[in-house]
Design an enzyme around this catalytic site. Structure first.
Site, PDB file in Angstrom:
ATOM      1  N   SER A  13       0.562  -1.183  -0.471  1.00 41.57           N
ATOM      2  CA  SER A  13      -0.255   0.126  -0.102  1.00 41.57           C
ATOM      3  C   SER A  13       1.102   0.999   0.495  1.00 41.57           C
ATOM      4  CB  SER A  13      -0.866   0.143   1.417  1.00 41.57           C
ATOM      5  OG  SER A  13      -0.167  -0.455   2.371  1.00 41.57           O
ATOM      6  N   ASP A 262      -4.286   6.315  11.594  1.00 43.03           N
ATOM      7  CA  ASP A 262      -3.114   5.299  10.904  1.00 43.03           C
ATOM      8  C   ASP A 262      -1.235   6.692  11.107  1.00 43.03           C
ATOM      9  OD1 ASP A 262      -1.422   4.435   8.741  1.00 43.03           O
ATOM     10  OD2 ASP A 262      -3.520   4.499   7.692  1.00 43.03           O
ATOM     11  N   HIS A 265       0.205   5.341   6.537  1.00 48.44           N
ATOM     12  CA  HIS A 265       0.283   5.725   4.977  1.00 48.44           C
ATOM     13  C   HIS A 265      -0.114   7.370   5.183  1.00 48.44           C
ATOM     14  CE1 HIS A 265      -2.223   1.605   5.429  1.00 48.44           C
ATOM     15  NE2 HIS A 265      -1.424   1.326   4.145  1.00 48.44           N
TER      16      HIS A 265
END
Length: 286
Positions: A13, A262, A265
């Site tokens: 990702s 998060d 990311h």
């Protein structure tokens, strides 16, 4: 630069975020009707096409580079992760014709100190399973990746890159915050020169460097795209609680935002745009 060419970002990702950044950086200059987006292989392959230039920018999901039981983009959150460290063709056949290949594989390996490794296939009942130290299994996967490149890559055509570790910022005590703090509510970078948090694993970086050096002895050039140190400073660059949640947030989580922030990311626009500026500079002088 990409006219008549295919650029493919292959990995996890983090590489998908770099792909999104790259597409955003170029597509705003392309009129409607002269660009398209297509999802293939159940979402494992995402294709962006600039039709006037016959230029393609693709992302292919292969988070551990080699085949694993976590390759399905709709069901990759398995708790018992298994890799086939000697099997890469299932993925590689989808990017073998690329003119530019940009690889990464890091974060998914970090989740455990040992990896379940399979010799055999997922469809066969006579496979051999063994738990192996994470670094060693990572090196084995890189060896399979290296061997595939040596055999299949057109050395007069294809440019090769490997993106270094994308740092995480999960532990606030490492930059002077409390032990229960992470990137949540952070608004400023880290200013300590040479800062490195525990979200980076130098042994994995050295394993990639060793694989690239070994490929060089075989006459194959892979350029390391070193984004690690510049990203280390950017603890405020993560989406924190401001991201799409694929699973509804519980009341307990909502009462403690750090629990679902998060810090892995990156926001876009943001840090991955700089990664692509570096990629662009390398492509100009490759």
């Amino acid at each position: 630069m990409l006219r008549g060419k295919r650029l493919v970002l292959v990995g996890d990702s983090m590489n998908r975020e770099q792909w999104i950044s790259l597409v955003c950086l170029v597509e705003s200059s392309i009129p409607q009707g002269l660009k398209s987006m297509d999802y293939k292989l159940n979402g494992s392959l995402i294709n962006f096409m600039a039709t006037e230039y016959n230029a393609t920018i693709d992302f292919y999901l292969s988070p551990l580079l080699v085949e694993s039981n976590s390759d399905d983009p709709g069901n990759n959150g398995v708790s018992d992760r298994i890799v086939r460290v000697q099997a890469i063709e299932k993925h590689a056949r989808h990017w073998t014709d690329a003119d530019i290949l940009v690889f990464d594989s890091y974060v998914w390996w970090l989740l455990r100190t040992k990896m379940n490794v399979l010799w055999g296939s997922f469809q066969s009942s006579d496979g051999i399973y063994k738990e192996i130290d994470m670094i060693r299994s990572y090196e084995m996967a890189l060896k399979t990746w290296s061997d595939w490149l040596e055999i299949h890559i057109n050395r007069t055509k294809t440019k090769l890159f490997f993106v270094s570790m994308s740092p995480t910022h999960q532990r606030g005590e490492e930059w002077g915050m409390g032990t229960n703090q992470n990137c949540y509510s952070e608004t400023m970078p880290i200013f300590k020169k040479g800062y490195q948090g525990s979200g980076s694993n130098p042994k994995m970086m050295r394993a990639v460097e060793a694989a690239i050096d070994e490929l060089k002895t075989r006459g194959l050039k892979v350029q390391m795209l070193n984004i690690t140190q510049l990203s280390e400073y950017r603890k405020e660059g993560h989406p924190s609680i401001y991201r799409k949640q694929w699973v509804p947030i519980t009341e307990d989580q909502l009462s403690n935002p750090t629990s679902y922030a998060d810090c892995v990311h990156w926001c876009l626009p943001g840090v991955p745009d700089t990664w692509n500026e570096l990629l662009y500079a390398y492509l100009l002088h490759y």
